[in-house]
Structures are given as structure tokens and as C-alpha cells.
Design an enzyme around this catalytic site. Structure first.
Site, mmCIF file in Angstrom:
data_model
loop_
_atom_site.group_PDB
_atom_site.id
_atom_site.type_symbol
_atom_site.label_atom_id
_atom_site.label_comp_id
_atom_site.label_asym_id
_atom_site.label_seq_id
_atom_site.Cartn_x
_atom_site.Cartn_y
_atom_site.Cartn_z
ATOM 1 N N GLY A 55 0.839 -1.212 0.000
ATOM 2 C CA GLY A 55 0.000 0.000 0.000
ATOM 3 C C GLY A 55 0.868 1.253 0.000
ATOM 4 O O GLY A 55 0.528 2.267 0.602
ATOM 5 N N GLY A 115 -0.176 5.154 -1.099
ATOM 6 C CA GLY A 115 -1.230 5.895 -0.403
ATOM 7 C C GLY A 115 -0.728 7.119 0.328
ATOM 8 O O GLY A 115 0.450 7.488 0.242
ATOM 9 N N GLN A 116 -1.639 7.750 1.068
ATOM 10 C CA GLN A 116 -1.315 8.993 1.778
ATOM 11 C C GLN A 116 -0.108 8.788 2.698
ATOM 12 O O GLN A 116 0.831 9.586 2.696
ATOM 13 C CB GLN A 116 -2.512 9.466 2.616
ATOM 14 C CG GLN A 116 -2.265 10.831 3.249
ATOM 15 C CD GLN A 116 -3.227 11.164 4.378
ATOM 16 O OE1 GLN A 116 -4.033 10.341 4.817
ATOM 17 N NE2 GLN A 116 -3.138 12.385 4.872
ATOM 18 N N ASP A 138 2.179 -1.813 -4.463
ATOM 19 C CA ASP A 138 0.777 -1.365 -4.439
ATOM 20 C C ASP A 138 0.091 -2.022 -5.628
ATOM 21 O O ASP A 138 0.714 -2.806 -6.357
ATOM 22 C CB ASP A 138 0.703 0.182 -4.517
ATOM 23 C CG ASP A 138 -0.585 0.736 -3.891
ATOM 24 O OD1 ASP A 138 -1.674 0.391 -4.387
ATOM 25 O OD2 ASP A 138 -0.496 1.495 -2.912
ATOM 26 N N ARG A 190 -0.871 -0.641 -8.323
ATOM 27 C CA ARG A 190 -0.336 -0.090 -9.573
ATOM 28 C C ARG A 190 0.975 0.620 -9.284
ATOM 29 O O ARG A 190 1.166 1.130 -8.183
ATOM 30 C CB ARG A 190 -1.296 0.943 -10.173
ATOM 31 C CG ARG A 190 -2.382 0.345 -11.033
ATOM 32 C CD ARG A 190 -3.462 1.373 -11.317
ATOM 33 N NE ARG A 190 -4.212 1.697 -10.107
ATOM 34 C CZ ARG A 190 -5.218 0.962 -9.611
ATOM 35 N NH1 ARG A 190 -5.608 -0.116 -10.234
ATOM 36 N NH2 ARG A 190 -5.829 1.311 -8.498
ATOM 37 N N ASP A 198 -1.123 -7.296 -5.362
ATOM 38 C CA ASP A 198 -2.478 -7.232 -4.802
ATOM 39 C C ASP A 198 -2.428 -8.093 -3.541
ATOM 40 O O ASP A 198 -2.304 -9.318 -3.618
ATOM 41 C CB ASP A 198 -3.495 -7.786 -5.813
ATOM 42 C CG ASP A 198 -4.910 -7.763 -5.227
ATOM 43 O OD1 ASP A 198 -5.060 -7.654 -3.981
ATOM 44 O OD2 ASP A 198 -5.865 -7.881 -6.007
ATOM 45 N N TYR A 212 -14.997 -0.395 8.623
ATOM 46 C CA TYR A 212 -13.551 -0.136 8.748
ATOM 47 C C TYR A 212 -13.101 -0.314 10.198
ATOM 48 O O TYR A 212 -12.110 -0.994 10.481
ATOM 49 C CB TYR A 212 -13.289 1.289 8.264
ATOM 50 C CG TYR A 212 -11.893 1.816 8.496
ATOM 51 C CD1 TYR A 212 -10.811 1.337 7.751
ATOM 52 C CD2 TYR A 212 -11.654 2.837 9.417
ATOM 53 C CE1 TYR A 212 -9.534 1.848 7.942
ATOM 54 C CE2 TYR A 212 -10.381 3.361 9.609
ATOM 55 C CZ TYR A 212 -9.332 2.854 8.878
ATOM 56 O OH TYR A 212 -8.071 3.377 9.059
ATOM 57 N N LYS A 250 -10.531 -3.028 11.826
ATOM 58 C CA LYS A 250 -9.308 -2.657 12.560
ATOM 59 C C LYS A 250 -9.311 -3.236 13.975
ATOM 60 O O LYS A 250 -8.265 -3.668 14.455
ATOM 61 C CB LYS A 250 -9.142 -1.132 12.609
ATOM 62 C CG LYS A 250 -8.770 -0.498 11.259
ATOM 63 C CD LYS A 250 -7.383 -0.900 10.802
ATOM 64 C CE LYS A 250 -6.986 -0.179 9.521
ATOM 65 N NZ LYS A 250 -5.705 -0.622 8.968
ATOM 66 N N ILE A 297 -4.557 11.738 9.774
ATOM 67 C CA ILE A 297 -3.201 12.182 9.438
ATOM 68 C C ILE A 297 -3.243 13.345 8.449
ATOM 69 O O ILE A 297 -3.936 13.282 7.430
ATOM 70 C CB ILE A 297 -2.381 11.007 8.899
ATOM 71 C CG1 ILE A 297 -2.278 9.946 10.007
ATOM 72 C CG2 ILE A 297 -0.998 11.474 8.444
ATOM 73 C CD1 ILE A 297 -1.460 8.752 9.684
#
Ligand code: NAD
Length: 314
Positions: A10, A13-14, A36, A38, A51, A141, A145, A171
């Protein structure tokens, strides 16, 4: 001595895009494998498309590079997750199980798994939410978690796998854009301010939430992962705090720099999610166990965000 080889899942991502650069500086570019769904054409370093719902894809990259640590960041976040609850559960849990199993079967040294303030629901005290508050999350979500935290602890207790975890607050950073969370407004608001545009907020003016500046979040992650194993006393996930504020407060801090900045409020479903989350977090266990200390308050964060975004938009 054996060199550490890091796999980040991942990484686009941010958080991943910023954490990858920090880990490249720390371990050396050729010892950090970013992955990731892509590849970002501008990415500099070692990259593999993975993936993470596919065990074999993770396993083959771990074998190919001799990976000994995984940072597992891939997930569907709080607001986006509500659009497709069952698919979100599948992705968030499948990717975690694959990472835990690959780590167990290959005897990896360490795994990082981020949790979130979304694990808390309306049964937890809203102010200074304690580490061991009752968890009754109301989003898929948050459910994923809180289950994930328990699975992290299970792998530690049952197999001795050194999984470490933080309950990140929202964040805020200038380096990257958020990916569908309930705290995303607090990044977007700075972009609108610098672009001289009015900001429409999807939360109410007084909706106070725990947040953290990207620099602090990344430093917390590195400090947790660097801490001696015996000082990590919490194997579900550590509460982590930076700074807490409401949309009205962040708008006021921006108006000290841009007096004409204007904000209006059009609350949507994300307000319902946020209303069950804490206002502020008690992170005294992180402070006691591995000496956590945040550096950015609202004013320093606002100044830094605006300075950096002004350069980006120049
Ligand atoms: P993000 O949505 O910006 O990035 C997630 C990345 O995961 C994306 O690049 C996406 O392409 C990738 N991904 C999704 N499904 C994948 C799959 N099947 N295989 C491989 N990659 C996949 O998220 P982020 O904000 O960078 O968050 C990273 C982690 O931190 C997540 O686990 C999130 O739950 C947690 N977290 C984030 C925040 C926050 O404010 N950003 C707060 C609390 C917790």
C-alpha cells in the site's frame, strides 16, 4: 550482520508514499521494496505490483528480495468502506491474514500494522479516550481494525511474531492526498486556503477529532518499530495522539494567515461516523513504553502546511 529488507504494502497511499521515502533514507533505497496495486510512473526505487488479497504475490516478493520486515498499509478506509461494507471487510481482513501468514511462514522479524481511532465507538469515553476502552466500532472499517488488532496480538502470543501497531488519528500532511477517510477534510481545507477558495466542510463546525501531523505520525511509526522488543507491552495497538481540533478551530488558525479564508458547513454521512469517534486520545502508554512525544501543535502544523502547499502550487 544481516541487512534489513523492508516490504511496504500500500506504498502509493497517503501514508505509504511518505513512509517509503523515510524508510529508503533509513535503510537504503535498494533495501526497501515498495508495492501497491499499480506502479506510480514517478516512483524512484524498487517497486513490485502486489495485490495483497493474493497470498502468492506477497510470498513471491518476500522470497525474491529476502524481505524480513513488512509494513502493511493497504486498507479501505472509513468513509470509502461504508460504500461497500462486505467488500471492505474482505479486503481489509484478507490482506492482513495474508501478511500475517507470510510473516509467520517465513519467520520474518517484524510486521507493522496500522490501526485507527475508528476502533472506538460510543461506549468509549469521548475525551482522553483510554487505551483499554471498550471497543464497539460502528463502521465496517473500525470493525476490521479492532478485529485486526486482536489478530495481531494472536500472532504474537501464539507464534511469537513481532507485530507492532498504532491507532493512528487522522493524518494531516502536505506531501500526499488522503484516500477516503473521515478526517480527510483537515487536509483538503489547507489546499482550498492556499488556492484562495471557499471550503465546504462535510463535518460540523464543533466536531473535534484527534489528528496528527504527518511528520509526527511517521516518526511515531519508526520509533515504535525501532524500540526494543521487550518495551512493546501492548500487542493489540497503541493509542497515539498528536493534536485535537474542530473544523472551526482549524479554520481560525488558517485565518490568522489568510484573514479572508471562508468556510461553510454541509455535514454528510461522515458526520455520523465522526460523532462516535473520540475527541481526544490518552496516549500515556506509548509515552511510557517507548518514549512517544508529539512535536506539532495546531499552529505549527498550519504554518507548515501553508508554507509547503504554497511552494507546491507555485
Ligand atoms: P490510502 O487509502 O491513502 O492508501 C492505501 C493504499 O493501499 C492505496 O495506495 C491502495 O492502492 C492500496 N491498496 C488497496 N487495496 C490493496 C490491495 N488489495 N493490495 C495492495 N494495495 C492495496 O490509505 P492511507 O491513508 O495511506 O492509510 C494507510 C494505513 O493507515 C491504512 O491501513 C489505514 O487504515 C491506516 N490509517 C490511516 C489514517 C489516515 O488518516 N490516513 C488514519 C488511521 C489509520
Amino acid at each position: 550482520m544481516k541487512k534489513d529488507v523492508i516490504l511496504i504494502i500500500g506504498a502509493n497511499g497517503q501514508i505509504g508514499s511518505v513512509l517509503t521515502k523515510t524508510l529508503q533514507e533509513k535503510f537504503g533505497v535498494s533495501f526497501v521494496v515498495a508495492s501497491d496495486l499499480r506502479k506510480d510512473p514517478n516512483f524512484e526505487g524498487v517497486f513490485e505490483v502486489i495485490d495483497a488479497t493474493d497470498f502468492e504475490q506477497i510470498q513471491s516478493v518476500v522470497s525474491k528480495y529476502g524481505v524480513n520486515q513488512i509494513y502493511h498499509l493497504a486498507a479501505i478506509l472509513s468513509a470509502k468502506g461504508e460504500q461497500a461494507p462486505l467488500a471492505t471487510w474482505d479486503i481489509n481482513m484478507k490482506t492482513l491474514f495474508n501478511v500475517l501468514e507470510v510473516a509467520r511462514l517465513n519467520n520474518l522479524d517484524k510486521v507493522f500494522y496500522p490501526s485507527s481511532i475508528a476502533v472506538f465507538g460510543d461506549a468509549a469515553a469521548m475525551n482522553n479516550t483510554p487505551q483499554d476502552a471498550f471497543l464497539n466500532p460502528a463502521t465496517v472499517y473500525g470493525i476490521s481494525k479492532s478485529s485486526g488488532e486482536n489478530w495481531a496480538q494472536y500472532y504474537f502470543l501464539r507464534y511469537g511474531l513481532d507485530v507492532r501497531s498504532l491507532r493512528y488519528p487522522g493524518i494531516i500532511g502536505y506531501q500526499s492526498l488522503p484516500g477516503g477517510g473521515t478526517t480527510d477534510y483537515a487536509v483538503d481545507i489547507y489546499h482550498k486556503a492556499v488556492l484562495n477558495e471557499e471550503f465546504t466542510c462535510f463535518l460540523n463546525a464543533d466536531c473535534e477529532l484527534p489528528m496528527i501531523f504527518m511528520e509526527d505520525a511517521i516518526r511515531a511509526t519508526i520509533e515504535l518499530m525501532d524500540a526494543p522488543k521487550e518495551s512493546i507491552k501492548i500487542r493489540t495497538s497503541y493509542n497515539l495522539a498528536g493534536v485535537s481540533f474542530s473544523p472551526a478551530e482549524v479554520a481560525r488558525s488558517i485565518q490568522k494567515i489568510y484573514p479572508d479564508f471562508s468556510i461553510k458547513y454541509e455535514a454528510d454521512f461522515r458526520q455520523d461516523i465522526a460523532s462516535k469517534w473520540p475527541n481526544s486520545i490518552d496516549d500515556s502508554k506509548a509515552k511510557a513504553d517507548w518514549a512517544w512525544k508529539p512535536e506539532y501543535d495546531l499552529e505549527t502544523m498550519t504554518r507548515t502546511m501553508i508554507e509547503k502547499l504554497k511552494q507546491q502550487y507555485k
